[in-house]
Write a protein that holds these residues in place. Structure first.
Motif, PDB file in Angstrom:
ATOM      1  N   ILE A   1     -47.508 -68.397  84.375  1.00 13.41           N
ATOM      2  CA  ILE A   1     -48.802 -67.970  83.817  1.00 13.41           C
ATOM      3  C   ILE A   1     -48.573 -67.194  82.517  1.00 13.41           C
ATOM      4  O   ILE A   1     -47.758 -66.267  82.480  1.00 13.41           O
ATOM      5  CB  ILE A   1     -49.553 -67.042  84.817  1.00 13.41           C
ATOM      6  N   ALA A   2     -49.279 -67.588  81.468  1.00 12.66           N
ATOM      7  CA  ALA A   2     -49.307 -66.773  80.245  1.00 12.66           C
ATOM      8  C   ALA A   2     -50.656 -66.063  80.261  1.00 12.66           C
ATOM      9  O   ALA A   2     -51.692 -66.691  80.512  1.00 12.66           O
ATOM     10  CB  ALA A   2     -49.156 -67.645  79.009  1.00 12.66           C
ATOM     11  N   HIS A   3     -50.648 -64.759  80.036  1.00 11.50           N
ATOM     12  CA  HIS A   3     -51.878 -63.979  80.191  1.00 11.50           C
ATOM     13  C   HIS A   3     -52.933 -64.311  79.137  1.00 11.50           C
ATOM     14  O   HIS A   3     -54.109 -64.447  79.439  1.00 11.50           O
ATOM     15  CB  HIS A   3     -51.557 -62.479  80.169  1.00 11.50           C
ATOM     16  N   GLY A   4     -52.497 -64.394  77.889  1.00 11.41           N
ATOM     17  CA  GLY A   4     -53.431 -64.778  76.817  1.00 11.41           C
ATOM     18  C   GLY A   4     -54.094 -63.619  76.099  1.00 11.41           C
ATOM     19  O   GLY A   4     -54.621 -63.794  74.996  1.00 11.41           O
ATOM     20  N   ASP A   5     -54.080 -62.423  76.702  1.00 10.43           N
ATOM     21  CA  ASP A   5     -54.678 -61.252  76.041  1.00 10.43           C
ATOM     22  C   ASP A   5     -53.989 -59.986  76.554  1.00 10.43           C
ATOM     23  O   ASP A   5     -54.626 -59.052  77.027  1.00 10.43           O
ATOM     24  CB  ASP A   5     -56.189 -61.212  76.330  1.00 10.43           C
ATOM     25  N   PHE A   6     -52.639 -60.024  76.436  1.00  5.17           N
ATOM     26  CA  PHE A   6     -51.830 -58.964  77.051  1.00  5.17           C
ATOM     27  C   PHE A   6     -51.717 -57.738  76.148  1.00  5.17           C
ATOM     28  O   PHE A   6     -50.735 -57.527  75.445  1.00  5.17           O
ATOM     29  CB  PHE A   6     -50.439 -59.527  77.385  1.00  5.17           C
ATOM     30  N   THR A   7     -52.775 -56.905  76.168  1.00  7.31           N
ATOM     31  CA  THR A   7     -52.785 -55.674  75.376  1.00  7.31           C
ATOM     32  C   THR A   7     -53.009 -54.491  76.323  1.00  7.31           C
ATOM     33  O   THR A   7     -53.341 -54.683  77.497  1.00  7.31           O
ATOM     34  CB  THR A   7     -53.930 -55.674  74.342  1.00  7.31           C
ATOM     35  N   THR A   8     -52.862 -53.284  75.776  1.00  2.92           N
ATOM     36  CA  THR A   8     -53.037 -52.098  76.613  1.00  2.92           C
ATOM     37  C   THR A   8     -54.491 -51.917  77.082  1.00  2.92           C
ATOM     38  O   THR A   8     -54.764 -51.063  77.917  1.00  2.92           O
ATOM     39  CB  THR A   8     -52.576 -50.823  75.870  1.00  2.92           C
TER      40      THR A   8
ATOM     41  N   PHE B   1     -48.707 -57.521  72.913  1.00  6.71           N
ATOM     42  CA  PHE B   1     -48.278 -56.230  73.442  1.00  6.71           C
ATOM     43  C   PHE B   1     -47.560 -55.438  72.349  1.00  6.71           C
ATOM     44  O   PHE B   1     -47.808 -54.237  72.173  1.00  6.71           O
ATOM     45  CB  PHE B   1     -47.382 -56.428  74.673  1.00  6.71           C
ATOM     46  N   TYR B   2     -46.684 -56.113  71.620  1.00  6.48           N
ATOM     47  CA  TYR B   2     -45.933 -55.501  70.509  1.00  6.48           C
ATOM     48  C   TYR B   2     -46.883 -54.810  69.530  1.00  6.48           C
ATOM     49  O   TYR B   2     -46.636 -53.706  69.065  1.00  6.48           O
ATOM     50  CB  TYR B   2     -45.124 -56.589  69.811  1.00  6.48           C
ATOM     51  N   LYS B   3     -47.984 -55.488  69.252  1.00  5.51           N
ATOM     52  CA  LYS B   3     -48.949 -54.945  68.286  1.00  5.51           C
ATOM     53  C   LYS B   3     -49.755 -53.790  68.858  1.00  5.51           C
ATOM     54  O   LYS B   3     -50.402 -53.050  68.120  1.00  5.51           O
ATOM     55  CB  LYS B   3     -49.896 -56.049  67.810  1.00  5.51           C
ATOM     56  N   SER B   4     -49.749 -53.641  70.188  1.00  6.12           N
ATOM     57  CA  SER B   4     -50.579 -52.579  70.768  1.00  6.12           C
ATOM     58  C   SER B   4     -49.790 -51.323  71.163  1.00  6.12           C
ATOM     59  O   SER B   4     -50.374 -50.350  71.627  1.00  6.12           O
ATOM     60  CB  SER B   4     -51.426 -53.115  71.937  1.00  6.12           C
ATOM     61  N   VAL B   5     -48.448 -51.330  70.949  1.00  8.94           N
ATOM     62  CA  VAL B   5     -47.645 -50.134  71.261  1.00  8.94           C
ATOM     63  C   VAL B   5     -46.656 -49.825  70.130  1.00  8.94           C
ATOM     64  O   VAL B   5     -46.505 -50.615  69.201  1.00  8.94           O
ATOM     65  CB  VAL B   5     -46.859 -50.296  72.593  1.00  8.94           C
TER      66      VAL B   5
ATOM     67  N   GLU C   1     -42.772 -49.101  68.521  1.00  8.92           N
ATOM     68  CA  GLU C   1     -41.476 -49.812  68.621  1.00  8.92           C
ATOM     69  C   GLU C   1     -40.701 -49.317  69.845  1.00  8.92           C
ATOM     70  O   GLU C   1     -40.100 -50.100  70.577  1.00  8.92           O
ATOM     71  CB  GLU C   1     -40.627 -49.549  67.363  1.00  8.92           C
ATOM     72  N   GLU C   2     -40.717 -48.000  70.022  1.00  8.81           N
ATOM     73  CA  GLU C   2     -39.961 -47.410  71.130  1.00  8.81           C
ATOM     74  C   GLU C   2     -40.510 -47.892  72.482  1.00  8.81           C
ATOM     75  O   GLU C   2     -39.758 -48.245  73.389  1.00  8.81           O
ATOM     76  CB  GLU C   2     -40.050 -45.887  71.023  1.00  8.81           C
ATOM     77  N   LYS C   3     -41.818 -47.908  72.582  1.00  6.98           N
ATOM     78  CA  LYS C   3     -42.444 -48.355  73.830  1.00  6.98           C
ATOM     79  C   LYS C   3     -42.181 -49.844  74.062  1.00  6.98           C
ATOM     80  O   LYS C   3     -42.000 -50.289  75.192  1.00  6.98           O
ATOM     81  CB  LYS C   3     -43.948 -48.069  73.806  1.00  6.98           C
ATOM     82  N   PHE C   4     -42.153 -50.595  72.992  1.00  3.77           N
ATOM     83  CA  PHE C   4     -41.893 -52.031  73.137  1.00  3.77           C
ATOM     84  C   PHE C   4     -40.496 -52.261  73.722  1.00  3.77           C
ATOM     85  O   PHE C   4     -40.293 -53.175  74.524  1.00  3.77           O
ATOM     86  CB  PHE C   4     -42.068 -52.759  71.799  1.00  3.77           C
ATOM     87  N   LYS C   5     -39.546 -51.401  73.349  1.00  2.22           N
ATOM     88  CA  LYS C   5     -38.186 -51.514  73.903  1.00  2.22           C
ATOM     89  C   LYS C   5     -38.203 -51.253  75.408  1.00  2.22           C
ATOM     90  O   LYS C   5     -37.519 -51.925  76.178  1.00  2.22           O
ATOM     91  CB  LYS C   5     -37.248 -50.519  73.207  1.00  2.22           C
ATOM     92  N   ASP C   6     -38.967 -50.262  75.814  1.00  2.00           N
ATOM     93  CA  ASP C   6     -39.081 -49.954  77.249  1.00  2.00           C
ATOM     94  C   ASP C   6     -39.722 -51.122  78.001  1.00  2.00           C
ATOM     95  O   ASP C   6     -39.336 -51.461  79.114  1.00  2.00           O
ATOM     96  CB  ASP C   6     -39.926 -48.688  77.468  1.00  2.00           C
ATOM     97  N   PHE C   7     -40.714 -51.721  77.357  1.00  2.00           N
ATOM     98  CA  PHE C   7     -41.379 -52.891  77.924  1.00  2.00           C
ATOM     99  C   PHE C   7     -40.371 -54.029  78.127  1.00  2.00           C
ATOM    100  O   PHE C   7     -40.320 -54.664  79.185  1.00  2.00           O
ATOM    101  CB  PHE C   7     -42.522 -53.314  76.975  1.00  2.00           C
ATOM    102  N   LEU C   8     -39.522 -54.241  77.090  1.00  2.00           N
ATOM    103  CA  LEU C   8     -38.522 -55.319  77.174  1.00  2.00           C
ATOM    104  C   LEU C   8     -37.547 -55.077  78.318  1.00  2.00           C
ATOM    105  O   LEU C   8     -37.118 -56.011  78.996  1.00  2.00           O
ATOM    106  CB  LEU C   8     -37.736 -55.424  75.860  1.00  2.00           C
ATOM    107  N   PHE C   9     -37.201 -53.812  78.530  1.00  2.00           N
ATOM    108  CA  PHE C   9     -36.295 -53.470  79.625  1.00  2.00           C
ATOM    109  C   PHE C   9     -36.907 -53.899  80.967  1.00  2.00           C
ATOM    110  O   PHE C   9     -36.245 -54.530  81.792  1.00  2.00           O
ATOM    111  CB  PHE C   9     -36.012 -51.954  79.614  1.00  2.00           C
ATOM    112  N   GLY C  10     -38.177 -53.587  81.141  1.00  4.05           N
ATOM    113  CA  GLY C  10     -38.866 -53.969  82.383  1.00  4.05           C
ATOM    114  C   GLY C  10     -38.946 -55.481  82.540  1.00  4.05           C
ATOM    115  O   GLY C  10     -38.696 -56.031  83.614  1.00  4.05           O
TER     116      GLY C  10
END
Ligand SMILES: Nc1ncnc2c1ncn2[C@@H]1O[C@H](COP(=O)(O)OP(=O)(O)O)[C@@H](O)[C@H]1O
Ligand SMILES: [Mg+2]
Length: 205
Positions: free
Chosen positions: A122-129, A163-167, A169-178
């Motif tokens: 599944i691709a969400h299509g609107d994955f923002t905060t 998601f990248y555009k809504s957080v 850089e640092e938070k995006f790295k944490d997201f990638l870890f998850g």
């Protein structure tokens, strides 16, 4: 989304998005959130009807599938006959966009949830905060109106990009870890590279 327990009466609005108004209603004898996709005056009536019904049915189908694959979502209860209203359980929380501070753990959890979604095809299509909620313990994915059943890297990269555009850089790295914890290093790199390509395409356009 601000609300107090005492003010949660039937009919009470619990949220509003670009497409829909969400209110507390009764479904099969129990309190439930009703998401009602509103008429858009700028669209021709017949097209408007079909878009709203399609997105509502799609949302129900994807929410069920996501949930059966271990993604945290509201529990899907049903869609009304006309297909403009969908009913699901209430999340007692706030969208991450409205939270003063979003913890590292919550951001990592966004990655975990997206990893599970992508693994389920599944691709969400609107994955923002604005489409992720936290109740203080868990992060929930909401708003599946634009979701698709796809395993294409391009579609997955679009989720990354939003998601990248809504957080930060640092938070995006944490997201990638998850995300990596669920999807693995190879898949994470694949999607990330695609996202970078899309980004640079945008810059060169
Ligand atoms: N299950 C839920 N429980 C509580 N509030 C919700 C729930 N689902 C959505 N909301 C609230 O309603 C808002 C809009 O919902 P959403 O599904 O994103 O609508 P739209 O498709 O119009 O963007 C959300 O940002 C959130 O504040
Ligand atoms: Mg939304």
């Amino acid at each position: 989304m601000k609300m107090k327990k005492s003010t949660r009466a039937i009919g009470k609005e619990v949220g509003k998005g670009a497409e829909a108004v969400l209110s507390l209603q009764v479904f099969s004898g129990k309190k439930a959130v009703c998401k009602h996709r509103m008429k858009k005056e700028y669209r021709c009536a017949a097209l408007d009807e079909s878009i709203r019904a399609r997105r509502t049915r799609n949302e129900g189908k994807v929410m069920r599938e996501a949930q059966s694959n271990g993604v945290n979502t509201p529990l899907m209860l049903g869609v009304d006959e006309g297909g403009k209203k969908i009913f699901f359980t209430m999340i007692n929380g706030v969208v991450l966009e409205d939270k003063k501070t979003v913890s590292k753990k919550e951001i990592q959890e966004c990655g975990v949830q997206l990893g599970k979604l992508h693994q389920a095809g599944i691709a969400h299509g609107d994955f923002t905060t604005s489409n992720l909620m936290s109740d203080g313990k868990n992060v929930f994915v909401i708003d599946f109106g634009l979701s698709e059943f796809t395993k294409k890297t391009e579609d997955q990269a679009t989720d990354f990009l939003l998601f990248y555009k809504s957080v930060s850089e640092e938070k995006f790295k944490d997201f990638l870890f998850g995300y990596g914890k669920i999807a693995g290093e190879r898949q994470t790199k694949l999607v990330l590279d695609k996202m970078r390509k899309i980004l640079s395409r945008g810059r060169n356009a």
